[in-house]
Design an enzyme around this catalytic site. Structure first.
Site, mmCIF file in Angstrom:
data_model
loop_
_atom_site.group_PDB
_atom_site.id
_atom_site.type_symbol
_atom_site.label_atom_id
_atom_site.label_comp_id
_atom_site.label_asym_id
_atom_site.label_seq_id
_atom_site.Cartn_x
_atom_site.Cartn_y
_atom_site.Cartn_z
ATOM 1 N N HIS A 56 -6.846 1.875 3.859
ATOM 2 C CA HIS A 56 -7.724 0.955 2.874
ATOM 3 C C HIS A 56 -8.544 0.109 3.532
ATOM 4 O O HIS A 56 -8.712 0.125 4.925
ATOM 5 C CB HIS A 56 -6.559 -0.030 2.002
ATOM 6 C CG HIS A 56 -5.762 -0.991 2.850
ATOM 7 N ND1 HIS A 56 -4.900 -0.899 3.649
ATOM 8 C CD2 HIS A 56 -5.694 -2.351 2.652
ATOM 9 C CE1 HIS A 56 -4.498 -1.983 4.136
ATOM 10 N NE2 HIS A 56 -4.953 -2.841 3.668
ATOM 11 N N HIS B 23 -9.128 -3.222 3.999
ATOM 12 C CA HIS B 23 -9.046 -4.717 4.483
ATOM 13 C C HIS B 23 -9.255 -4.637 6.132
ATOM 14 O O HIS B 23 -9.073 -3.469 6.679
ATOM 15 C CB HIS B 23 -7.525 -5.158 4.337
ATOM 16 C CG HIS B 23 -7.234 -5.535 2.947
ATOM 17 N ND1 HIS B 23 -6.109 -5.716 2.240
ATOM 18 C CD2 HIS B 23 -8.272 -6.293 1.945
ATOM 19 C CE1 HIS B 23 -6.229 -6.040 1.036
ATOM 20 N NE2 HIS B 23 -7.348 -6.665 0.908
ATOM 21 N N ASP C 143 -8.261 -5.628 8.935
ATOM 22 C CA ASP C 143 -7.293 -5.224 9.792
ATOM 23 C C ASP C 143 -7.032 -3.862 10.180
ATOM 24 O O ASP C 143 -6.391 -3.114 11.051
ATOM 25 C CB ASP C 143 -5.889 -6.069 9.884
ATOM 26 C CG ASP C 143 -5.296 -6.129 8.211
ATOM 27 O OD1 ASP C 143 -5.981 -5.986 7.440
ATOM 28 O OD2 ASP C 143 -4.092 -6.307 8.521
ATOM 29 N N HIS C 144 -7.534 -2.981 8.953
ATOM 30 C CA HIS C 144 -7.332 -1.541 9.028
ATOM 31 C C HIS C 144 -8.704 -0.879 9.228
ATOM 32 O O HIS C 144 -8.665 0.341 9.133
ATOM 33 C CB HIS C 144 -6.715 -1.092 7.606
ATOM 34 C CG HIS C 144 -5.562 -1.686 7.500
ATOM 35 N ND1 HIS C 144 -4.298 -1.049 7.825
ATOM 36 C CD2 HIS C 144 -5.087 -2.919 7.093
ATOM 37 C CE1 HIS C 144 -3.295 -1.791 7.382
ATOM 38 N NE2 HIS C 144 -3.635 -3.159 7.077
ATOM 39 N N HIS D 114 -1.008 -1.820 -3.477
ATOM 40 C CA HIS D 114 -1.342 -3.127 -2.816
ATOM 41 C C HIS D 114 -2.536 -3.896 -3.626
ATOM 42 O O HIS D 114 -2.578 -3.458 -4.662
ATOM 43 C CB HIS D 114 -2.218 -2.505 -1.327
ATOM 44 C CG HIS D 114 -2.484 -3.399 -0.413
ATOM 45 N ND1 HIS D 114 -1.581 -4.653 -0.241
ATOM 46 C CD2 HIS D 114 -3.195 -3.577 0.588
ATOM 47 C CE1 HIS D 114 -2.192 -5.182 0.944
ATOM 48 N NE2 HIS D 114 -3.248 -4.578 1.207
ATOM 49 N N ASP E 293 -0.398 -0.908 4.141
ATOM 50 C CA ASP E 293 0.117 -2.196 3.014
ATOM 51 C C ASP E 293 0.375 -1.496 1.562
ATOM 52 O O ASP E 293 -0.456 -1.164 0.875
ATOM 53 C CB ASP E 293 -1.317 -2.878 3.025
ATOM 54 C CG ASP E 293 -1.613 -3.457 4.260
ATOM 55 O OD1 ASP E 293 -1.192 -2.808 5.385
ATOM 56 O OD2 ASP E 293 -2.550 -4.296 4.536
ATOM 57 N N HIS F 94 2.618 -3.616 12.019
ATOM 58 C CA HIS F 94 1.688 -4.348 10.908
ATOM 59 C C HIS F 94 2.632 -5.777 10.807
ATOM 60 O O HIS F 94 3.009 -6.044 9.779
ATOM 61 C CB HIS F 94 1.849 -3.451 9.744
ATOM 62 C CG HIS F 94 0.437 -4.239 8.940
ATOM 63 N ND1 HIS F 94 0.899 -5.274 8.056
ATOM 64 C CD2 HIS F 94 -0.859 -3.892 8.745
ATOM 65 C CE1 HIS F 94 -0.296 -5.518 7.190
ATOM 66 N NE2 HIS F 94 -1.288 -4.800 7.687
HETATM 67 ZN ZN LIG Z 1 -4.240 -4.799 3.408
#
Ligand SMILES: [Zn+2]
Length: 321
Positions: A63, A65, A67-68, A141, A208, A266
């Protein structure tokens, strides 16, 4: 022997810490290299880990976000700079195609990339490698998110002592594998007589998500399950509200899905090194198998599958009766 290992490039969620880079994982699988969720700083972590841009054959993003995926522009541009000669598949949630487009063209560079975009819009198979199938399932998520599962088909392992006993040698071994039967020493030999079942290996990547059926399906009989465990059990309510798992829930997924090795990662920045044993312990109390708490730059081998003793023993017993 095949070379299959997970190279951990980063283990932090949301905000990196002094000892944890943002998320990032490189799965070496024979001749392929799958980069999962390249968070910020992934290009430099690859350097520390000895992973080159040319080793990447696929990129899978769960996804968008930050941090990914904030490391994606850097990795793509590095691949272009290094003139990676092969095409690279990129999988990501189709609903977030626009975000992918922004990251793909986040800055100006001499673009030599050969990307094959594979937006994922539904559960099921995405693409296959020479030795595996890649499948995706929608997770639960706050934004469109898919987990990934890599499945190697079952095969058979040839047994040298049986081949010798039946007098099958040299190029005949390959012929027997291809054709299933062969005349040797005046009798017919079948491939079943000189081999044993070799179950394919499985790898699952769950980021997530709240607890959901898809997480259990992805983890089904995984030899290695890489699973987010953003929170400790005490923060279960926070985890549910923000669409995340606790360490204990990661353990539950591994246990109920028959996974073999659980890799926890994570982590929220609220946990420091003193919390490692606590998080691993919470997962272990729900899961009887091996738990590894991932640390940046760890290399974790995909556990080899033991030979399936049951069916072979049965075949031999029938043959001997
Ligand atoms: Zn996320």
């Amino acid at each position: 022997m095949s070379h299959r290992e997970l190279v951990v490039l980063g283990t932090a969620s949301q905000a990196p810490t002094r000892r944890r880079n943002h998320n990032g994982y490189f799965l070496r699988w024979d001749g392929e290299g799958l980069l999962f969720d390249p968070g910020e700083g992934t290009q430099r972590q690859m350097l520390f880990a000895g992973v080159t841009a040319s080793q990447i054959t696929r990129i899978c993003i769960t996804h968008f976000h930050g941090d990914h995926c904030l490391g994606l522009p850097g990795v793509l541009q590095r691949m272009s700079l290094d003139q990676v000669p092969h095409a690279v598949d990129v999988c990501y949630p189709a609903e977030s195609q626009e975000v992918f487009g922004r990251l793909r063209h986040a800055s100006l560079f001499r673009d030599r990339l050969q990307l094959r975009e594979q937006p994922v819009g539904q559960n099921g198979p995405i693409t296959g490698g020479t030795s595996f199938r890649l499948q995706a399932r929608a997770l639960s998520h706050s934004v469109p998110t898919f987990g990934y599962q890599l499945v190697e088909p079952d095969g058979r392992r040839m047994l040298p002592e049986k081949l010798a006993a039946f007098g099958v040698t040299g190029p005949d071994i390959g012929r027997l594998q291809r054709e299933g039967r062969l005349a040797a020493d005046g009798r017919m030999v079948t491939v079943e007589e000189v081999s044993e079942p070799k179950p394919g290996q499985r790898f699952a990547f769950i980021m997530d998500t709240r607890l959901c059926d898809a997480a259990f399906a992805l983890a089904d009989r995984a030899d290695m399950l890489v699973c987010e465990s953003t929170f400790a059990n005490a923060e279960a309510e926070l985890a549910r509200d923000y669409g995340h798992l606790t360490a204990g829930q990661a353990g539950r997924i591994a246990a109920q899905s028959g996974a073999r090795l659980l890799v926890l990662t994570h982590f929220s920045q609220r946990y420091e090194s003193g919390d490692d044993n606590r998080l691993a312990g919470e997962a272990a109390s729900a899961f009887g198998g091996e738990v590894v708490l991932a640390r940046d730059l760890d290399r974790i081998p995909v556990p080899r599958r033991p030979a399936a003793a049951g069916p072979v023993a049965a075949v031999l017993a029938e043959g001997g009766a």
